[in-house]
Write a protein that holds these residues in place. Structure first.
Motif, mmCIF file in Angstrom:
data_model
loop_
_atom_site.group_PDB
_atom_site.id
_atom_site.type_symbol
_atom_site.label_atom_id
_atom_site.label_comp_id
_atom_site.label_asym_id
_atom_site.label_seq_id
_atom_site.Cartn_x
_atom_site.Cartn_y
_atom_site.Cartn_z
ATOM 1 N N ASN A 247 -12.497 2.812 31.886
ATOM 2 C CA ASN A 247 -11.585 2.672 33.002
ATOM 3 C C ASN A 247 -12.279 1.674 33.987
ATOM 4 O OD1 ASN A 247 -9.724 4.508 31.897
ATOM 5 N ND2 ASN A 247 -11.071 6.034 32.606
ATOM 6 N N ASP B 187 -12.949 -2.478 34.396
ATOM 7 C CA ASP B 187 -12.464 -3.823 34.412
ATOM 8 C C ASP B 187 -13.732 -4.514 33.744
ATOM 9 O OD1 ASP B 187 -11.695 -6.393 34.332
ATOM 10 O OD2 ASP B 187 -10.309 -6.291 36.108
ATOM 11 N N GLU C 168 -16.306 -6.581 35.657
ATOM 12 C CA GLU C 168 -17.113 -6.108 36.733
ATOM 13 C C GLU C 168 -18.532 -6.312 36.382
ATOM 14 O OE1 GLU C 168 -16.359 -5.396 39.815
ATOM 15 O OE2 GLU C 168 -14.185 -6.226 39.282
ATOM 16 N N GLU D 102 -10.967 -13.533 31.184
ATOM 17 C CA GLU D 102 -11.316 -13.977 32.491
ATOM 18 C C GLU D 102 -12.731 -13.954 32.738
ATOM 19 O OE1 GLU D 102 -9.817 -11.336 35.498
ATOM 20 O OE2 GLU D 102 -10.112 -9.527 34.219
ATOM 21 N N ARG D 103 -13.517 -13.227 31.946
ATOM 22 C CA ARG D 103 -14.996 -13.152 31.988
ATOM 23 C C ARG D 103 -15.393 -14.694 31.689
ATOM 24 N NH1 ARG D 103 -15.965 -8.612 27.603
ATOM 25 N NH2 ARG D 103 -14.492 -9.913 26.801
#
Length: 350
Positions: free
Chosen positions: A123, A125, A128, A152-153
């Motif tokens: 849970n 992202d 983060e 996106e990383r």
């Protein structure tokens, strides 16, 4: 011998005696008689120092439990000498994490780098922990897995010019360091083997759709099935991320239908165990009236896969290459050639 290699003057500590308190560079200097600058260079494997000097200093540092002051090192050099490995708890439980760490440890051996594992909890992202590492400069580079087609990383790391290596590829146009297993070749070869076994309809439980290797598995399976003139399908309602009970229920129901597959390609050991269990419960005999080909990454799986055939995926080797490529990237090497694609080996037993 350089001036730095000369023993320190008397009165700065009794040579050979381990002083009390937290070990520092000065502690090692007092024990060896070398200057602090020599100690620092020896711990960083400076090639201009004699190997005997480096070995001696590193041995004493290990014996007394010396750890560098990361904050001071970062202020002085801008480096932390840390590589961050981001892992999900599930990856550690299933053995992927421990294998990657084993290979990565081999890659950084005889360097100044240490490995720090950063957990990625459910849970949360996935970007983060990456943002936290980059914004706080907690490492000189980062390694992570489960690369998505447009991850996106990776976009964030490229845009911030932060060194990284991913386990898996993406479709971003910019080159970046990656290590991957040729899943298209694996699926293609697995289906070809099932055809040899007489299968007329094959199925596979895929990873989540966003992951790049999902497309690779689908492409390899479709190509091999098309060439052989057999039917193929991609399991619906479940993925590799599903609970094993859900996978067993799906396979059990699908196998009991008249058009149920007589061949299964498995992309992980855990899903293979669920598939085999469901087939057995459905009255099928793996290796007789239904056939299974699975990836295998641990010796343990061989004890629980009666009748199935396997193709080895070496995660220790993947960790070794991830570490080597990341070190090259940290050193400033351009990313264009920093990638490694492991090819599957098909050692079928007839």
């Amino acid at each position: 011998m350089s001036e730095d290699d000369l023993p320190q003057a008397a009165g700065k500590g009794k040579r050979g005696v381990k002083p009390s308190g937290k070990p520092t560079l000065k502690t090692i200097a007092q024990m060896t008689g070398f200057a602090v600058t020599t100690i620092s260079r020896a711990l960083n494997n400076a090639p201009e120092l004699a190997q005997e000097t480096r070995d001696r200093v590193q041995k004493i540092a290990a014996e007394i439990g010396y750890l560098p002051d990361r904050a001071a090192l970062r202020l002085k050099t801008g480096r932390t000498n840390v590589i961050a490995l981001v892992l999900e708890p599930d990856e550690q439980i299933y053995g992927f994490g421990s294998s990657i760490v084993t290979g990565l440890t081999e890659a950084v051996r005889n360097t100044a780098y240490h490995i720090v594992i950063t957990p990625l909890f459910r849970n949360v992202d996935p970007i983060e922990p990456i943002k936290h590492i980059v914004r706080n400069r907690m490492a000189d580079g980062v390694i992570f897995s489960k690369a998505e087609s447009f991850d996106e990383r990776i976009r964030f790391l490229i845009d911030n010019e932060f060194p990284f290596a991913s386990h898996g590829r993406t479709k971003w146009p910019e080159p970046h360091p990656w290590v991957d297993f040729d899943n298209e070749a694996y699926a293609y070869g697995a289906v070809k083997r099932l055809v040899q076994k007489g299968c007329k309809s094959v199925s596979i439980i895929l990873p989540e759709s966003a992951l790049t290797y999902t497309d690779h598995l689908k492409a390899g399976m479709a190509r091999a099935a098309g060439e052989a003139g057999i039917t193929h399908e991609f399991a619906t309602d479940v993925t590799l991320h599903s609970q094993t009970d859900a996978i067993r229920n799906y396979v059990s129901k699908r196998s009991k239908r008249p058009d149920g597959p007589d061949g299964w390609v498995c992309a992980s050991e855990v899903s293979a165990l669920a598939v085999i269990g469901a087939l057995n419960e459905s009255g099928k005999i793996v290796g007789k009236n239904v056939h299974v080909v699975s990836k295998q990454s641990s010796a343990m799986f061989a004890q629980f896969q009666p009748g199935a055939e396997t193709v080895h995926e070496d995660f220790v080797d993947a960790g070794r290459h991830l570490g080597a490529l990341l070190l090259r990237r940290i050193a400033g090497e351009a990313p264009e050639e920093l990638h490694y694609l492991a090819k599957p080996r098909f050692d079928w037993e007839d």
